[in-house]
Design an enzyme around this catalytic site. Structure first.
Site, PDB file in Angstrom:
ATOM      1  N   GLU A  33       1.036  -1.402  -0.115  1.00  0.00           N
ATOM      2  CA  GLU A  33      -0.010   0.066  -0.054  1.00  0.00           C
ATOM      3  C   GLU A  33       0.773   1.267   0.121  1.00  0.00           C
ATOM      4  O   GLU A  33       0.658   2.288  -0.682  1.00  0.00           O
ATOM      5  CB  GLU A  33      -1.011  -0.088   1.102  1.00  0.00           C
ATOM      6  CG  GLU A  33      -1.957  -1.257   0.855  1.00  0.00           C
ATOM      7  CD  GLU A  33      -2.984  -1.333   2.217  1.00  0.00           C
ATOM      8  OE1 GLU A  33      -2.414  -1.788   3.206  1.00  0.00           O
ATOM      9  OE2 GLU A  33      -3.915  -0.971   2.052  1.00  0.00           O
ATOM     10  N   GLU A  79      -3.934  -9.732   4.092  1.00  0.00           N
ATOM     11  CA  GLU A  79      -5.327  -9.261   5.026  1.00  0.00           C
ATOM     12  C   GLU A  79      -6.505 -10.110   5.192  1.00  0.00           C
ATOM     13  O   GLU A  79      -6.929 -10.628   6.222  1.00  0.00           O
ATOM     14  CB  GLU A  79      -5.764  -7.761   4.677  1.00  0.00           C
ATOM     15  CG  GLU A  79      -4.959  -6.595   4.902  1.00  0.00           C
ATOM     16  CD  GLU A  79      -3.837  -6.387   3.853  1.00  0.00           C
ATOM     17  OE1 GLU A  79      -3.521  -7.301   2.986  1.00  0.00           O
ATOM     18  OE2 GLU A  79      -3.319  -5.412   4.108  1.00  0.00           O
TER      19      GLU A  79
HETATM   20  N1  COA Z   1       4.511  -7.792  12.180  1.00  0.00           N
HETATM   21  C1  COA Z   1       5.461  -7.815  13.288  1.00  0.00           C
HETATM   22  N2  COA Z   1       6.388  -8.788  12.940  1.00  0.00           N
HETATM   23  C2  COA Z   1       6.819  -9.190  11.985  1.00  0.00           C
HETATM   24  C3  COA Z   1       5.904  -9.211  10.939  1.00  0.00           C
HETATM   25  C4  COA Z   1       4.670  -8.234  11.058  1.00  0.00           C
HETATM   26  N3  COA Z   1       3.996  -8.125   9.983  1.00  0.00           N
HETATM   27  N4  COA Z   1       6.454  -9.678   9.781  1.00  0.00           N
HETATM   28  C5  COA Z   1       7.780 -10.468  10.448  1.00  0.00           C
HETATM   29  N5  COA Z   1       7.713 -10.046  11.636  1.00  0.00           N
HETATM   30  C6  COA Z   1       8.759 -10.359  12.516  1.00  0.00           C
HETATM   31  C7  COA Z   1       8.771 -11.744  13.083  1.00  0.00           C
HETATM   32  O1  COA Z   1       7.820 -11.828  14.194  1.00  0.00           O
HETATM   33  C8  COA Z   1      10.137 -12.284  13.336  1.00  0.00           C
HETATM   34  O2  COA Z   1      10.552 -11.644  14.641  1.00  0.00           O
HETATM   35  P1  COA Z   1      11.313 -12.344  15.631  1.00  0.00           P
HETATM   36  O3  COA Z   1      12.585 -12.826  14.970  1.00  0.00           O
HETATM   37  O4  COA Z   1      11.411 -11.520  16.875  1.00  0.00           O
HETATM   38  O5  COA Z   1      10.539 -13.746  15.788  1.00  0.00           O
HETATM   39  C9  COA Z   1      10.911 -11.447  12.267  1.00  0.00           C
HETATM   40  O6  COA Z   1       9.765 -10.393  12.002  1.00  0.00           O
HETATM   41  C10 COA Z   1      11.303 -12.163  11.068  1.00  0.00           C
HETATM   42  O7  COA Z   1      10.184 -12.991  10.490  1.00  0.00           O
HETATM   43  P2  COA Z   1       9.922 -14.446  10.478  1.00  0.00           P
HETATM   44  O8  COA Z   1       8.504 -14.721  10.295  1.00  0.00           O
HETATM   45  O9  COA Z   1      10.855 -15.106  11.331  1.00  0.00           O
HETATM   46  O10 COA Z   1      10.493 -14.646   8.949  1.00  0.00           O
HETATM   47  P3  COA Z   1      10.290 -15.855   7.873  1.00  0.00           P
HETATM   48  O11 COA Z   1      11.094 -16.029   6.698  1.00  0.00           O
HETATM   49  O12 COA Z   1      10.029 -17.134   8.655  1.00  0.00           O
HETATM   50  O13 COA Z   1       8.796 -15.209   7.390  1.00  0.00           O
HETATM   51  C11 COA Z   1       7.295 -13.773   6.308  1.00  0.00           C
HETATM   52  C12 COA Z   1       8.814 -14.069   6.545  1.00  0.00           C
HETATM   53  C13 COA Z   1       7.190 -12.192   5.957  1.00  0.00           C
HETATM   54  C14 COA Z   1       6.588 -14.740   5.343  1.00  0.00           C
HETATM   55  C15 COA Z   1       6.272 -13.760   7.571  1.00  0.00           C
HETATM   56  O14 COA Z   1       7.360 -12.908   8.827  1.00  0.00           O
HETATM   57  C16 COA Z   1       5.244 -13.320   7.695  1.00  0.00           C
HETATM   58  O15 COA Z   1       4.143 -13.893   7.338  1.00  0.00           O
HETATM   59  N6  COA Z   1       4.669 -12.018   8.324  1.00  0.00           N
HETATM   60  C17 COA Z   1       3.513 -11.545   8.489  1.00  0.00           C
HETATM   61  C18 COA Z   1       3.062 -10.861   7.065  1.00  0.00           C
HETATM   62  C19 COA Z   1       1.868 -10.337   7.263  1.00  0.00           C
HETATM   63  O16 COA Z   1       0.712 -10.971   7.620  1.00  0.00           O
HETATM   64  N7  COA Z   1       1.610  -9.076   7.517  1.00  0.00           N
HETATM   65  C20 COA Z   1       0.401  -8.319   7.812  1.00  0.00           C
HETATM   66  C21 COA Z   1      -0.353  -7.900   6.550  1.00  0.00           C
HETATM   67  S1  COA Z   1      -1.831  -6.945   6.672  1.00  0.00           S
END
Ligand code: COA
Length: 270
Positions: free
Chosen positions: A121, A141
Site C-alpha cells: 500500500e 489481510e
Molecule cells: N508484524 C510484526 N512482526 C513481524 C511481521 C509483522 N507483520 N512480519 C515479520 N515480523 C517479525 C517476526 O515476528 C520475526 O521476529 P522475531 O525474529 O522476533 O521472531 C521477524 O520479523 C522475522 O520474521 P519471520 O517470520 O521469522 O521470517 P520468515 O522468513 O520465517 O517469514 C514472512 C517471513 C514475511 C513470510 C512472515 O514473517 C510473515 O508472514 N509475516 C507476516 C506478514 C503479514 O501477514 N503481514 C500483515 C499484512 S496485513
C-alpha cells in the site's frame, strides 16, 4: 519543520537529504520493517516536512535490511490496538496515506524482499516502483480477517486492474517481481545488487529536471485520475500555462532547444 532537521531522532525511520533528494528508510529490519503505530507517527512528521520543503525535488522510499521493504502491519500490535473510536480519531488526525498522496515531489519506491500488506500500500502511494528480482508481493489481510485499510483496495485496481487485484486480495496469492512487472505493479525489475544504483540514477535524473516541471507532471496525472477527460484537459492547459509563465521556463526551453540533439539521446537505461 525543515526536512534537514529531521535527519536524526526517529525511532522507526531514517531520513537523509542529499542535495535535492530525500531518502526515507523504513528502519525496523528486525521485524521486517513492519508498519507500527510509532512508524505511522514518524512517517506523518517526515512526510509533512517533505511536502513543505521547496528544496526537495525527489523522494526515495526504501526498507532497511536485506529481507524486506515492509512485511505489512505490525501483527504484534493487533491485540493491543486502541479501541475503534480512538483509532479512527487518530487516523483522521494523522492521515499518513492522504499525506503520501499529497506529496508534490515524485516519490520512487525501492522494493526488495517482502512487500506485503501496508508495504504494497505504501509502494502504491509512490509514483515509480523499482523492484529487485527476489521481491515478493502479497496482501495477506484476508487471512487475518481484515481488509486493506491503507488504500490498497483502491490503489491496487487503479494500478493493476480489477481482476488481478481481486485475485490477490481474495486469495492471498503472492506474486514475484516478474509477475509484478507484467501486471504493471512495478516499473522495472533489476538484480538485488543493481537496485540501489538504479534507484539513485533515476532519482538523480529526476532531480536534475526543473522542479516546477516534475511537480506539474505529477500533479496533472494525479489530479487527472479523478477528473473527466474534458476537465482533465482543462487542468492540463492551466498547468501548462503556469509552467510557461514561470520565470525560469523560457531559459529552460531555450537551453533545451540548443541542446536538442542531446535530449533526443536521453534514453539511457535507468
Ligand atoms: N508484524 C510484526 N512482526 C513481524 C511481521 C509483522 N507483520 N512480519 C515479520 N515480523 C517479525 C517476526 O515476528 C520475526 O521476529 P522475531 O525474529 O522476533 O521472531 C521477524 O520479523 C522475522 O520474521 P519471520 O517470520 O521469522 O521470517 P520468515 O522468513 O520465517 O517469514 C514472512 C517471513 C514475511 C513470510 C512472515 O514473517 C510473515 O508472514 N509475516 C507476516 C506478514 C503479514 O501477514 N503481514 C500483515 C499484512 S496485513
Amino acid at each position: 519543520m525543515c526536512a534537514r532537521r529531521l535527519e536524526s531522532g526517529f525511532q522507526t525511520i531514517l531520513f537523509e537529504k542529499r542535495q535535492s533528494i530525500g531518502y526515507v528508510t523504513l528502519n525496523r529490519p528486525e521485524a521486517l520493517n513492519a508498519y507500527n503505530v510509532r512508524m505511522r507517527d514518524d512517517l506523518y512528521e517526515i512526510l509533512g516536512a517533505i511536502r513543505d520543503d521547496p528544496d526537495l525535488n525527489v523522494v526515495v522510499l526504501k526498507g532497511a535490511g536485506d529481507r524486506a521493504f515492509c512485511a505489512g502491519a505490525d501483527l504484534s500490535e493487533f491485540l493491543t490496538a486502541p479501541p475503534p473510536p480512538a483509532s479512527r480519531q487518530v487516523r483522521w488526525e494523522r492521515d499518513v496515506w492522504g499525506l503520501f498522496l499529497a506529496i508534490p515531489q515524485p516519490v520512487i519506491a525501492s522494493l526488495h524482499g517482502y512487500v506485503l500488506g501496508s508495504g504494497i500500500e505504501m509502494a502504491l502511494c509512490c509514483d515509480l516502483r523499482i523492484a529487485s528480482e527476489e521481491a515478493r508481493f502479497g496482501l495477506p489481510e484476508v487471512t487475518l480477517g481484515i481488509i486493506p485499510a491503507a488504500g490498497g483496495s483502491q490503489t491496487l485496481p487503479r494500478t493493476v486492474g480489477r481482476a488481478k487485484s481481486l485475485e490477490m486480495l481474495l486469495t492471498n496469492r503472492w506474486i514475484d517481481a516478474r509477475e509484478a512487472l507484467s501486471a504493471g505493479l512495478v516499473n522495472r525489475v533489476v538484480s538485488r545488487q543493481d537496485l540501489t544504483p538504479t534507484v539513485e540514477r533515476l532519482a538523480n535524473q529526476l532531480a536534475s529536471r526543473p522542479r516546477l516541471i516534475t511537480r506539474s507532471i505529477k500533479e496533472a496525472i494525479s489530479r487527472g485520475a479523478s477528473l473527466s477527460l474534458t476537465e482533465g484537459l482543462d487542468m492540463e492547459r492551466r498547468l501548462a500555462q503556469r509552467v510557461l509563465s514561470s520565470s525560469g521556463a523560457l531559459q529552460v526551453i531555450e537551453a533545451n532547444m540548443l541542446d536538442r540533439a542531446a535530449r533526443f539521446h536521453d534514453t539511457s537505461p535507468l
